[in-house]
Design a protein around this motif. Structure first.
Motif, PDB file in Angstrom:
ATOM      1  N   ILE A   6       0.862  -1.182   0.000  1.00 56.56           N
ATOM      2  CA  ILE A   6       0.000   0.000   0.000  1.00 56.56           C
ATOM      3  C   ILE A   6       0.895   1.227   0.000  1.00 56.56           C
ATOM      4  O   ILE A   6       1.817   1.344   0.812  1.00 56.56           O
ATOM      5  CB  ILE A   6      -0.938   0.003   1.228  1.00 56.56           C
ATOM      6  CG1 ILE A   6      -1.904  -1.196   1.148  1.00 56.56           C
ATOM      7  CG2 ILE A   6      -1.707   1.318   1.315  1.00 56.56           C
ATOM      8  CD1 ILE A   6      -2.734  -1.404   2.394  1.00 56.56           C
ATOM      9  N   ILE A   7       0.634   2.134  -0.910  1.00 55.19           N
ATOM     10  CA  ILE A   7       1.425   3.355  -1.040  1.00 55.19           C
ATOM     11  C   ILE A   7       0.875   4.410  -0.087  1.00 55.19           C
ATOM     12  O   ILE A   7      -0.327   4.687  -0.087  1.00 55.19           O
ATOM     13  CB  ILE A   7       1.371   3.876  -2.490  1.00 55.19           C
ATOM     14  CG1 ILE A   7       1.943   2.828  -3.437  1.00 55.19           C
ATOM     15  CG2 ILE A   7       2.116   5.203  -2.622  1.00 55.19           C
ATOM     16  CD1 ILE A   7       1.629   3.090  -4.893  1.00 55.19           C
ATOM     17  N   LEU A   8       1.760   5.000   0.726  1.00 54.06           N
ATOM     18  CA  LEU A   8       1.380   6.086   1.624  1.00 54.06           C
ATOM     19  C   LEU A   8       1.885   7.389   1.028  1.00 54.06           C
ATOM     20  O   LEU A   8       3.047   7.501   0.645  1.00 54.06           O
ATOM     21  CB  LEU A   8       1.989   5.885   3.013  1.00 54.06           C
ATOM     22  CG  LEU A   8       1.511   4.670   3.795  1.00 54.06           C
ATOM     23  CD1 LEU A   8       2.252   4.557   5.115  1.00 54.06           C
ATOM     24  CD2 LEU A   8       0.019   4.740   4.040  1.00 54.06           C
ATOM     25  N   LYS A   9       0.985   8.388   0.942  1.00 53.82           N
ATOM     26  CA  LYS A   9       1.333   9.681   0.356  1.00 53.82           C
ATOM     27  C   LYS A   9       0.862  10.799   1.270  1.00 53.82           C
ATOM     28  O   LYS A   9      -0.008  10.589   2.116  1.00 53.82           O
ATOM     29  CB  LYS A   9       0.656   9.844  -1.010  1.00 53.82           C
ATOM     30  CG  LYS A   9       1.012   8.770  -2.011  1.00 53.82           C
ATOM     31  CD  LYS A   9       0.378   9.049  -3.370  1.00 53.82           C
ATOM     32  CE  LYS A   9      -0.996   8.447  -3.464  1.00 53.82           C
ATOM     33  NZ  LYS A   9      -1.576   8.525  -4.824  1.00 53.82           N
ATOM     34  N   THR A  10       1.433  11.982   1.061  1.00 51.79           N
ATOM     35  CA  THR A  10       0.972  13.173   1.767  1.00 51.79           C
ATOM     36  C   THR A  10       0.695  14.279   0.763  1.00 51.79           C
ATOM     37  O   THR A  10       1.303  14.346  -0.306  1.00 51.79           O
ATOM     38  CB  THR A  10       2.004  13.691   2.795  1.00 51.79           C
ATOM     39  OG1 THR A  10       3.220  13.973   2.123  1.00 51.79           O
ATOM     40  CG2 THR A  10       2.249  12.669   3.900  1.00 51.79           C
ATOM     41  N   ASP A  11      -0.231  15.136   1.132  1.00 54.09           N
ATOM     42  CA  ASP A  11      -0.569  16.327   0.364  1.00 54.09           C
ATOM     43  C   ASP A  11      -0.842  17.414   1.404  1.00 54.09           C
ATOM     44  O   ASP A  11      -1.988  17.621   1.818  1.00 54.09           O
ATOM     45  CB  ASP A  11      -1.797  16.055  -0.515  1.00 54.09           C
ATOM     46  CG  ASP A  11      -2.195  17.241  -1.371  1.00 54.09           C
ATOM     47  OD1 ASP A  11      -1.479  18.278  -1.350  1.00 54.09           O
ATOM     48  OD2 ASP A  11      -3.235  17.157  -2.039  1.00 54.09           O
ATOM     49  N   ILE A  12       0.234  18.053   1.860  1.00 54.94           N
ATOM     50  CA  ILE A  12       0.163  19.013   2.959  1.00 54.94           C
ATOM     51  C   ILE A  12       0.464  20.412   2.418  1.00 54.94           C
ATOM     52  O   ILE A  12       1.502  20.620   1.783  1.00 54.94           O
ATOM     53  CB  ILE A  12       1.201  18.671   4.071  1.00 54.94           C
ATOM     54  CG1 ILE A  12       1.146  17.192   4.457  1.00 54.94           C
ATOM     55  CG2 ILE A  12       1.066  19.615   5.257  1.00 54.94           C
ATOM     56  CD1 ILE A  12      -0.015  16.759   5.267  1.00 54.94           C
ATOM     57  N   ALA A  13      -0.428  21.349   2.672  1.00 55.68           N
ATOM     58  CA  ALA A  13      -0.217  22.729   2.243  1.00 55.68           C
ATOM     59  C   ALA A  13       1.039  23.297   2.895  1.00 55.68           C
ATOM     60  O   ALA A  13       1.400  22.924   4.015  1.00 55.68           O
ATOM     61  CB  ALA A  13      -1.440  23.578   2.600  1.00 55.68           C
ATOM     62  N   GLN A  14       1.697  24.221   2.193  1.00 56.00           N
ATOM     63  CA  GLN A  14       2.947  24.815   2.679  1.00 56.00           C
ATOM     64  C   GLN A  14       2.781  25.589   3.979  1.00 56.00           C
ATOM     65  O   GLN A  14       3.540  25.415   4.901  1.00 56.00           O
ATOM     66  CB  GLN A  14       3.547  25.737   1.612  1.00 56.00           C
ATOM     67  CG  GLN A  14       4.131  24.989   0.443  1.00 56.00           C
ATOM     68  CD  GLN A  14       5.363  24.184   0.830  1.00 56.00           C
ATOM     69  OE1 GLN A  14       6.155  24.596   1.672  1.00 56.00           O
ATOM     70  NE2 GLN A  14       5.520  23.020   0.226  1.00 56.00           N
ATOM     71  N   GLU A  15       1.803  26.469   4.028  1.00 59.11           N
ATOM     72  CA  GLU A  15       1.589  27.274   5.227  1.00 59.11           C
ATOM     73  C   GLU A  15       0.200  26.985   5.779  1.00 59.11           C
ATOM     74  O   GLU A  15      -0.786  27.086   5.059  1.00 59.11           O
ATOM     75  CB  GLU A  15       1.710  28.766   4.914  1.00 59.11           C
ATOM     76  CG  GLU A  15       3.115  29.199   4.598  1.00 59.11           C
ATOM     77  CD  GLU A  15       3.230  30.712   4.469  1.00 59.11           C
ATOM     78  OE1 GLU A  15       2.277  31.430   4.845  1.00 59.11           O
ATOM     79  OE2 GLU A  15       4.275  31.158   3.992  1.00 59.11           O
ATOM     80  N   VAL A  49      -2.648  11.268   3.155  1.00 54.38           N
ATOM     81  CA  VAL A  49      -2.955  12.152   4.279  1.00 54.38           C
ATOM     82  C   VAL A  49      -2.849  13.581   3.755  1.00 54.38           C
ATOM     83  O   VAL A  49      -1.821  13.970   3.191  1.00 54.38           O
ATOM     84  CB  VAL A  49      -1.990  11.933   5.457  1.00 54.38           C
ATOM     85  CG1 VAL A  49      -2.280  12.924   6.585  1.00 54.38           C
ATOM     86  CG2 VAL A  49      -2.076  10.502   5.963  1.00 54.38           C
ATOM     87  N   LYS A  50      -3.926  14.344   3.932  1.00 55.57           N
ATOM     88  CA  LYS A  50      -3.986  15.708   3.407  1.00 55.57           C
ATOM     89  C   LYS A  50      -4.205  16.711   4.543  1.00 55.57           C
ATOM     90  O   LYS A  50      -4.826  16.387   5.549  1.00 55.57           O
ATOM     91  CB  LYS A  50      -5.151  15.846   2.419  1.00 55.57           C
ATOM     92  CG  LYS A  50      -5.033  14.952   1.203  1.00 55.57           C
ATOM     93  CD  LYS A  50      -6.216  15.166   0.281  1.00 55.57           C
ATOM     94  CE  LYS A  50      -6.073  14.339  -0.987  1.00 55.57           C
ATOM     95  NZ  LYS A  50      -7.095  14.735  -1.982  1.00 55.57           N
ATOM     96  N   ALA A  51      -3.707  17.912   4.332  1.00 60.57           N
ATOM     97  CA  ALA A  51      -3.972  19.030   5.247  1.00 60.57           C
ATOM     98  C   ALA A  51      -4.015  20.301   4.419  1.00 60.57           C
ATOM     99  O   ALA A  51      -3.130  20.553   3.591  1.00 60.57           O
ATOM    100  CB  ALA A  51      -2.898  19.131   6.317  1.00 60.57           C
ATOM    101  N   ALA A  52      -5.057  21.094   4.628  1.00 64.66           N
ATOM    102  CA  ALA A  52      -5.217  22.342   3.895  1.00 64.66           C
ATOM    103  C   ALA A  52      -5.930  23.365   4.761  1.00 64.66           C
ATOM    104  O   ALA A  52      -6.743  23.011   5.621  1.00 64.66           O
ATOM    105  CB  ALA A  52      -6.021  22.106   2.615  1.00 64.66           C
ATOM    106  N   GLN A  53      -5.638  24.625   4.512  1.00 64.92           N
ATOM    107  CA  GLN A  53      -6.298  25.698   5.242  1.00 64.92           C
ATOM    108  C   GLN A  53      -7.720  25.875   4.731  1.00 64.92           C
ATOM    109  O   GLN A  53      -7.995  25.741   3.544  1.00 64.92           O
ATOM    110  CB  GLN A  53      -5.529  27.003   5.065  1.00 64.92           C
ATOM    111  CG  GLN A  53      -6.100  28.146   5.869  1.00 64.92           C
ATOM    112  CD  GLN A  53      -5.219  29.380   5.846  1.00 64.92           C
ATOM    113  OE1 GLN A  53      -4.123  29.373   5.311  1.00 64.92           O
ATOM    114  NE2 GLN A  53      -5.714  30.454   6.438  1.00 64.92           N
TER     115      GLN A  53
END
Length: 138
Positions: A6-15, A49-53
């Motif tokens: 299973i591939i684990l990826k991230t998509d996290i905003a810079q600030e 796993v994602k994080a965004a404002q």
């Protein structure tokens, strides 16, 4: 994840804005969501796993390429002891408490949690935590 390819990826905003949070409880939220995603993602799939404002804080998401949930399953998935049909067998583990606990931990941070899912196309377990009033960035 490696054992199951299973591939684990991230998509996290810079600030991202600062959120008032208990680091241990946030780790527990992510551990519960990732454990759930790993249990339902087939070999060769992926988890992001994602994080965004957002306008009011930070939106996090754990997105998998598992079987997804029907609307009926999605409506009950945060209830205590609820288990989807394919996860009801005791030999597959899980008590049906992980997502209920996760929901309570998110609420303790004045946040909200929800699921976006399409049968056959995976699920996104999303939660938002309000930011500090100050416009600090990390």
């Amino acid at each position: 994840a490696q054992e199951e390819s299973i591939i684990l990826k991230t998509d996290i905003a810079q600030e991202l804005p600062v959120i008032p949070a208990d680091a241990d409880r946030l780790r527990q939220i992510f551990a519960n969501l990732l454990t759930n995603a790993l249990a339902h993602t087939p070999s060769g799939g992926s988890i992001t796993v994602k994080a965004a404002q957002t306008q009011t804080g930070v939106r996090f998401a754990v997105v998998d390429t598992g079987p997804g949930l029907t609307p009926a399953q999605a409506a009950h998935v945060f209830e205590r002891f609820y288990r989807t049909d394919d996860a009801r067998q005791r030999d597959q583990g899980g008590s049906g408490l992980g997502l209920a606990i996760t929901q309570e931990l998110v609420k303790l941070h004045s946040g909200r949690i929800w699921v976006e899912s399409t049968p056959g196309a995976g699920s996104a377990f999303c939660f938002e935590i309000p930011a500090n009033k100050a416009d600090e960035k990390v």
